[in-house]
Design a protein around this motif. Structure first.
Motif, PDB file in Angstrom:
ATOM      1  N   ALA A  56      -3.706  -2.828  -4.204  1.00  0.00           N
ATOM      2  CA  ALA A  56      -4.542  -3.713  -4.833  1.00  0.00           C
ATOM      3  C   ALA A  56      -4.973  -4.739  -3.705  1.00  0.00           C
ATOM      4  CB  ALA A  56      -3.714  -4.497  -5.704  1.00  0.00           C
ATOM      5  N   SER A  57      -4.247  -5.020  -2.446  1.00  0.00           N
ATOM      6  CA  SER A  57      -4.747  -6.088  -1.507  1.00  0.00           C
ATOM      7  C   SER A  57      -6.262  -5.450  -0.905  1.00  0.00           C
ATOM      8  CB  SER A  57      -3.946  -6.153  -0.731  1.00  0.00           C
ATOM      9  OG  SER A  57      -3.214  -5.190   0.007  1.00  0.00           O
TER      10      SER A  57
ATOM     11  N   TYR B 244      -1.529  10.456  -8.668  1.00  0.00           N
ATOM     12  CA  TYR B 244      -2.666  10.633  -9.748  1.00  0.00           C
ATOM     13  C   TYR B 244      -2.704   9.165 -10.458  1.00  0.00           C
ATOM     14  CZ  TYR B 244       0.136  11.773 -13.995  1.00  0.00           C
ATOM     15  OH  TYR B 244       0.889  11.796 -14.804  1.00  0.00           O
ATOM     16  N   HIS B 245      -2.051   8.170 -10.063  1.00  0.00           N
ATOM     17  CA  HIS B 245      -2.366   6.958 -10.746  1.00  0.00           C
ATOM     18  C   HIS B 245      -2.513   6.122  -9.517  1.00  0.00           C
ATOM     19  CE1 HIS B 245       1.674   5.649 -10.319  1.00  0.00           C
ATOM     20  NE2 HIS B 245       2.020   6.845 -10.654  1.00  0.00           N
ATOM     21  N   PHE B 246      -3.097   4.934  -9.753  1.00  0.00           N
ATOM     22  CA  PHE B 246      -3.398   3.622  -8.808  1.00  0.00           C
ATOM     23  C   PHE B 246      -2.062   3.100  -8.339  1.00  0.00           C
ATOM     24  CE2 PHE B 246      -4.671  -0.603  -7.664  1.00  0.00           C
ATOM     25  CZ  PHE B 246      -5.318  -0.268  -6.450  1.00  0.00           C
ATOM     26  N   LYS B 247      -1.866   2.984  -7.136  1.00  0.00           N
ATOM     27  CA  LYS B 247      -0.606   2.230  -6.797  1.00  0.00           C
ATOM     28  C   LYS B 247      -1.117   0.602  -6.724  1.00  0.00           C
ATOM     29  CE  LYS B 247       2.609   5.399  -4.652  1.00  0.00           C
ATOM     30  NZ  LYS B 247       1.942   6.873  -4.685  1.00  0.00           N
TER      31      LYS B 247
END
Lengths: 227, 306
Positions: free
Chosen positions: A224-225, A217-220
């Protein structure tokens, strides 16, 4: 106590009379007879009143409840206590699918079994089921507690956020990102209190706890790339 | 949306009032399906060497007498038959292909609704109330009955899209939901020799069960095969000459409620449709589990003798 007989009154008349209590409360105790499985009974209540429904209720019974105590003496159809904000909803028989869906607060007690998707997207509601729950229960559950004294169906707690789930019986399978967690003293205390509030006699030490692995449930940052 | 209802009598004393018990159940599901309605009633069974064929003709004034007389000269003697509104039921001493060929020649505009020893399917476009009235459902007797009220999604509002569907002797099916692999399955079943009257998805489910039963499956085996092969949303109620079954897909989006007493088993999309049944207050009422076969069968001869 005021009695509304649905053989002679419409559901709309019943709900209007119950809504009027939010403005001026002149009756705390209500009895609804001959519900005959009709839908949307005692929906949208916003007053500290108690409503007893004598028989089986249809879909969306006690939806959006605030402050009121609604008891169904029988079974309830799908969407029981949907989006409940506060108060207590109790059904003495079984509840169909999506019981307590999206509930923000209050307590839902099912004395029989609840079928699929019990507590789907719960947002703070507490749900205590004396029997078993069907598949996909507590799906995407964000906040609140789900207590199951019987068994849980497939994919329990799939895509779970922060709901805490306590199950006494067998779990057919856990959903994505739902894991078994340690039952610490604080959890036994929390579960004791929930069982007591629900007036269900079970030993909290015999339950297992399940919760989110917090991987989904959170951004990994590894992703990001992609941006 | 659609509504499905079914009533299977365990107590034979209730058989004379099957239609009377069932009519309010069908009417209660009007909100779920106002486009068309229909039912398959089982009873008044014919002997081992006979079949019962139910037909409908779009023209209410169609002369069935001429058909009966024509059958008489084709088959040797005039058959037992009766007319019910724009439908007719013929009891024939011949096999199914002979009967189909005879009706194709004698009543080319008529559509065969069902063939079997016990089943009669009556259905049409309109409110459930109209269908109940048109065919005099409340006066009918029998051992079990399955009905449907339709809110059309996958195909047109037409007589052809009305349920129940029958694709084999004494088999019928009603469906709440929609199937996603019906085109592919229909093609596959056509290769197996199953014929279809419509493009409707629910008829494919009936055809699938017909095929499995023909291949030697028991009804229970056929229903398990259905759970594996039919993709989509469904609650089905299925009738055979001596059986009554209910299944829901594994996701179980479509509703169903079962009720059982010593006298009967009933299914409905909503509990509201069961409230007029005798003894419902004390009945065992429950929601059927997903992907589980619920089946009731009896071994003795069916229906009240004609």
């Amino acid at each position: 106590m005021k009695t509304v007989d649905l053989n002679t009154s419409t559901v709309r008349e019943l709900n209007q009379a119950l809504h009027d209590q939010a403005k001026q409360c002149d009756e705390r105790e209500w009895l609804v007879t001959h519900p005959a499985g009709t839908h949307a009974l005692a929906c949208g209540l916003d007053q500290n009143i108690s409503v007893d429904i004598e028989g089986h209720a249809g879909y969306y019974c006690a939806g959006m409840n605030q402050k009121a105590t609604v008891t169904v003496h029988g079974n309830a159809g799908q969407g029981l206590a949907e989006n409940m904000m506060s108060g207590v909803v109790r059904v003495t028989g079984d509840a169909s699918q999506s019981a307590g869906a999206t509930g923000h607060g209050g307590l839902l007690v099912v004395e029989g079994n609840a079928s699929a998707r019990c507590g789907i997207s719960m947002k703070g509601i507490d749900i205590v089921v004396k029997g078993s729950v069907g598949h996909m229960s507590a799906f995407m559950g964000q906040a609140g507690r789900l207590v199951v004294c019987g068994d849980a169906g497939d994919a329990l707690g799939d895509s779970l956020y922060e709901v805490r789930i306590y199950v006494k019986g067998e779990v057919a399978s856990l959903g994505a990102d739902c894991i078994e967690k340690e039952m610490r003293e604080e959890h036994i205390a929390e579960l004791s209190e929930l069982l007591q509030k629900a007036a269900i006699d079970e030993d909290p030490k015999t339950f297992r706890r399940y919760g989110s692995a917090r991987q989904l449930y959170h951004f990994k940052v590894d992703n990001a790339s992609a941006y | 949306m659609c509504g499905i209802v079914g009533l299977y009598l365990k107590n034979r004393d209730l058989e004379p009032s099957l239609g009377k018990l069932f009519a309010p159940m069908l009417l209660a599901m009007t909100d779920r399906g106002p486009d068309s309605a229909g039912f398959a009633i089982y009873g008044d069974e014919v002997g081992d060497n006979q079949i019962k064929v139910t037909l409908q003709h779009p023209d209410a004034a169609f002369d069935w007498n001429t058909v009966a007389a024509g059958l008489g000269s084709k088959l040797g003697s005039e058959p037992d038959w009766l007319q019910n509104a724009n439908a007719a039921v013929f009891k024939l001493t011949c096999d199914e292909p002979t009967a189909r060929a005879a009706f194709a020649a004698l009543a080319p505009g008529a559509v065969i609704m069902s063939v079997g020893r016990s089943i009669e399917i009556l259905k049409g476009v309109g409110l459930p109330e109209d269908i109940v009235e048109r065919f005099g459902l409340a006066k009918m007797q029998g051992s079990h009955i399955i009905g449907h009220t339709r809110m059309a999604t996958e195909s047109a509002v037409s007589m052809a899209g009305s349920h129940p569907f029958s694709t084999g002797m004494d088999l019928c099916l009603v469906h709440n939901g929609s199937l996603s692999n019906h085109n592919w399955l229909r093609t596959r079943l056509k290769h197996q020799g199953v014929s279809f009257e419509t493009d409707n998805d629910s008829e494919v489910a009936a055809g699938f069960l017909t095929w499995r039963l023909r291949e030697g499956d028991s009804l229970e085996q056929a229903l398990h095969a259905g759970l594996r092969e039919l993709d989509g949303f469904y609650t089905f109620a299925v009738g055979t000459r001596n059986g009554f079954a209910v299944i829901r897909d594994p996701i179980a989006c479509k509703p169903a409620v079962l009720a059982e007493t010593d006298d009967y088993v009933a299914i409905a999309s909503e509990y509201q449709a069961l409230v007029t049944l005798p003894g419902i207050e004390d009945a065992k009422v429950w929601e059927p589990e997903p992907a589980r076969v619920y089946l009731w069968e009896r071994q003795d001869r069916l229906g009240v003798a004609a």
